[in-house]
Design an enzyme around this catalytic site. Sequence first.
Site, mmCIF file in Angstrom:
data_model
loop_
_atom_site.group_PDB
_atom_site.id
_atom_site.type_symbol
_atom_site.label_atom_id
_atom_site.label_comp_id
_atom_site.label_asym_id
_atom_site.label_seq_id
_atom_site.Cartn_x
_atom_site.Cartn_y
_atom_site.Cartn_z
ATOM 1 N N ARG A 1 -4.660 -3.672 -8.784
ATOM 2 C CA ARG A 1 -3.990 -2.568 -8.113
ATOM 3 C C ARG A 1 -3.198 -3.076 -6.912
ATOM 4 O O ARG A 1 -3.633 -3.987 -6.210
ATOM 5 C CB ARG A 1 -5.026 -1.553 -7.610
ATOM 6 C CG ARG A 1 -5.900 -0.933 -8.670
ATOM 7 C CD ARG A 1 -5.232 0.072 -9.529
ATOM 8 N NE ARG A 1 -4.551 1.128 -8.818
ATOM 9 C CZ ARG A 1 -4.127 2.254 -9.426
ATOM 10 N NH1 ARG A 1 -4.346 2.450 -10.721
ATOM 11 N NH2 ARG A 1 -3.496 3.155 -8.746
ATOM 12 N N VAL A 2 -2.065 -2.468 -6.707
ATOM 13 C CA VAL A 2 -1.276 -2.821 -5.537
ATOM 14 C C VAL A 2 -1.343 -1.718 -4.485
ATOM 15 O O VAL A 2 -0.713 -1.793 -3.443
ATOM 16 C CB VAL A 2 0.200 -3.102 -5.912
ATOM 17 C CG1 VAL A 2 0.293 -4.335 -6.793
ATOM 18 C CG2 VAL A 2 0.835 -1.903 -6.612
ATOM 19 N N ASP A 3 -2.113 -0.663 -4.774
ATOM 20 C CA ASP A 3 -2.265 0.405 -3.787
ATOM 21 C C ASP A 3 -3.684 0.356 -3.220
ATOM 22 O O ASP A 3 -4.417 -0.601 -3.432
ATOM 23 C CB ASP A 3 -1.973 1.768 -4.427
ATOM 24 C CG ASP A 3 -2.799 1.993 -5.694
ATOM 25 O OD1 ASP A 3 -3.731 1.204 -5.965
ATOM 26 O OD2 ASP A 3 -2.525 2.973 -6.404
ATOM 27 N N ASP A 4 -4.071 1.404 -2.499
ATOM 28 C CA ASP A 4 -5.382 1.389 -1.865
ATOM 29 C C ASP A 4 -6.458 1.938 -2.787
ATOM 30 O O ASP A 4 -7.274 2.771 -2.404
ATOM 31 C CB ASP A 4 -5.335 2.175 -0.553
ATOM 32 C CG ASP A 4 -4.494 1.448 0.472
ATOM 33 O OD1 ASP A 4 -4.544 0.195 0.466
ATOM 34 O OD2 ASP A 4 -3.782 2.100 1.244
#
Length: 683
Positions: free
Chosen positions: A551-554
Amino acid sequence: LNNHNHNHHFRHADSTASPPSSAVAKISHLKAVVLGGAPASEEDDVVLPSHDYSRQALVPSQQKYLEMYKASIENPAGFWSGIASSEFYWKQRWGDQVYSENLDVRRGNIKIEWFKGGITNVCYNCLDRNIGAGLADKIALYWESNEPGFDATLTYSQLLQRVCQLANYLRSVGVRKGDAVVVYLPMLMELPITMLACARIGAVHSVVFAGFSSESLAQRIVDCKPKVVITCNAVKRGPKTIFLKDIVDAALIDSDNQGISREKTKWKEGRDIWWEDVVPKYPTSCDVEWVDAEDPLFLLYTSGSTGKPKGVLHTTGGYMVYTATTFKYAFDYKDSDVYWCTADCGWITGHSYVTYGPMLNGATVLLYEGAPSYPDPGRCWDIVDKYKVTIFYTTPTLVRSLIRDGDEASYFSNLYVTRYSRKSLRVLGSAGEPINPIGGSRCPISDTWWQTETGGFMITPLPGAWPQKPGSATFPFFGVQPVIVDEKGVELDGECSGYLCVKSSWPGAFRTLYGDHERYETTYFKPFPGYYFTGDGCRRDKDGYHWLTGRVDDVINVSGRRIGTAEVESALVSHPQCAEAAVVGVEHQVKGQGIYAFVTPVEGISYSEELRKSLTLTVRTQIGAFAAPDKIHWAPALPKTRSGKIMRRILRKIAARQLDELGDTSTLTDPGVVDQLIKLADT
Ligand code: 6R9
């Protein structure tokens, strides 16, 4: 896992493996793989499908895949309407347009529709249609209890009767088309029965994983306002008894852990009703509620990068066609298969690949109620042998937990495994996380990349069709156009790495976030206009294979389960003694990622074991035990930029103890914070 053997270039699944193809056919980013040269990296570690396997496979070669893929991209309407009309029952065919879409926020509201105007019913297609085709006496469900020796079965016609009784009951208490029904059940046969009963009458089920706490359950109930909540009094998982109804009641019960009895279950007259007292009295046939292809089928809440869970909405027609078709091809399904997916119906995998995908194909599905290592780490293989499971679909986490509980580095050569033959297995599947598969290399492995939002597989090998690269999800499924973009949203070509997006819609795509279409557009379609943004990073290698990089988000991925860091943070800061919290993911041997929380107590409160326990308990009660932090790291303060943003990049490095990679800390308001944190790392 991580038993990746770099010495094995060109591993053959058996000695009669076919020679690699040399064809190169370009379709957007796809080309047939040309094998050769020395293995330079894991990218070059290729496992060829065995000749015998490929010969019997639905898609027996790269060429055949490329042909079908090309057709699906060049003419999606023709491709999908061909499948929809030949393999499903429609009371009425869809209108002139097979699909219509707008995925570009610059051109107005995001809209995806497939088979609009088509009238059908998913439950009818799973049960009545298959029974009509001669499957009445085929086993639909095998159920294996937590306790070895207890089991049950239902044929397709028995399943239909049970579904109809519940559907009739639900109708009798006023549940109508479009009404929500919340389901909080463990892996009992009643779980798919409930899903199918809802689908039969056009009700919208929202299954809440039975590991969520009462507060999480309440949050979902408040959001979707169900007419009915279906639960059970208790369930055994491994040696533990979990009193589910108490969680629904959000109260404690004074009961011993021996019997799970009716007498001991807390009861509210006028509100609570025992399933077994009422449902069996209802007729075993029930008229189908015919619905539009775009009427909702279910809502499933999932984590995002803010605290509030998102109600992912899937509709009827496209989801039906997509889950059935992906199931069939990715597992190379045959009528004689016995299929076991270890996922819980509380997650998307259990929706698409325990209930709908397999049942639409008339498959025999095994449900296992219990814990994978109970009573010992050989239980899964015991079950495989007992039911002669041919397709086994699981998660990397489950395999890692067996290895851990198996207590030895050599789990796969010890008795937990070797005393079972496992010879019935012919296809393995994996989901939820990246893997580097291990094992005997006899069975092809489908490493399926997809999401709650996508409804079904997006990037996955088709066993038999392609040479596989262990750890790569390989190539897109029919109709799916993955693109990799840079931070400006520019599509990258050839060998590249960036943000994974999808160009144009596919039938199984989610249509909105329940009650919040704006959040749907903002989260998924605004970051890179014109595309659906997945939230994942991805690398495409020189042969066109896709490698998911996380994942590149939180959002973090704990045991293949999505947890928003913000959700855990809001639970922590709700604790009266917590001033501030920041949560990051950290590598974890079994769970893939673990939850690592930096916590600043309120002034005057000192760090203590007691506080640590109490913070953990808060997360368990607000979200569920699976979201409890693996580590709480005391923080006198958190590293922040001048604009007040927490620098998670630095926290991730501290959590991973990569202290020489902290990078530039000069933009922090107080760089001294970092040293303080490092000093407190092991307290
Ligand atoms: C099916 C499911 C989705 C997220 C996704 C990605 C990760 C899923 C993967 C994978 C690497 C795979 N993910 N499959 N990563 N390889 N084969 O898990 O849905 O719970 O919504 O999670 O899981 O990060 O974005 P969901």
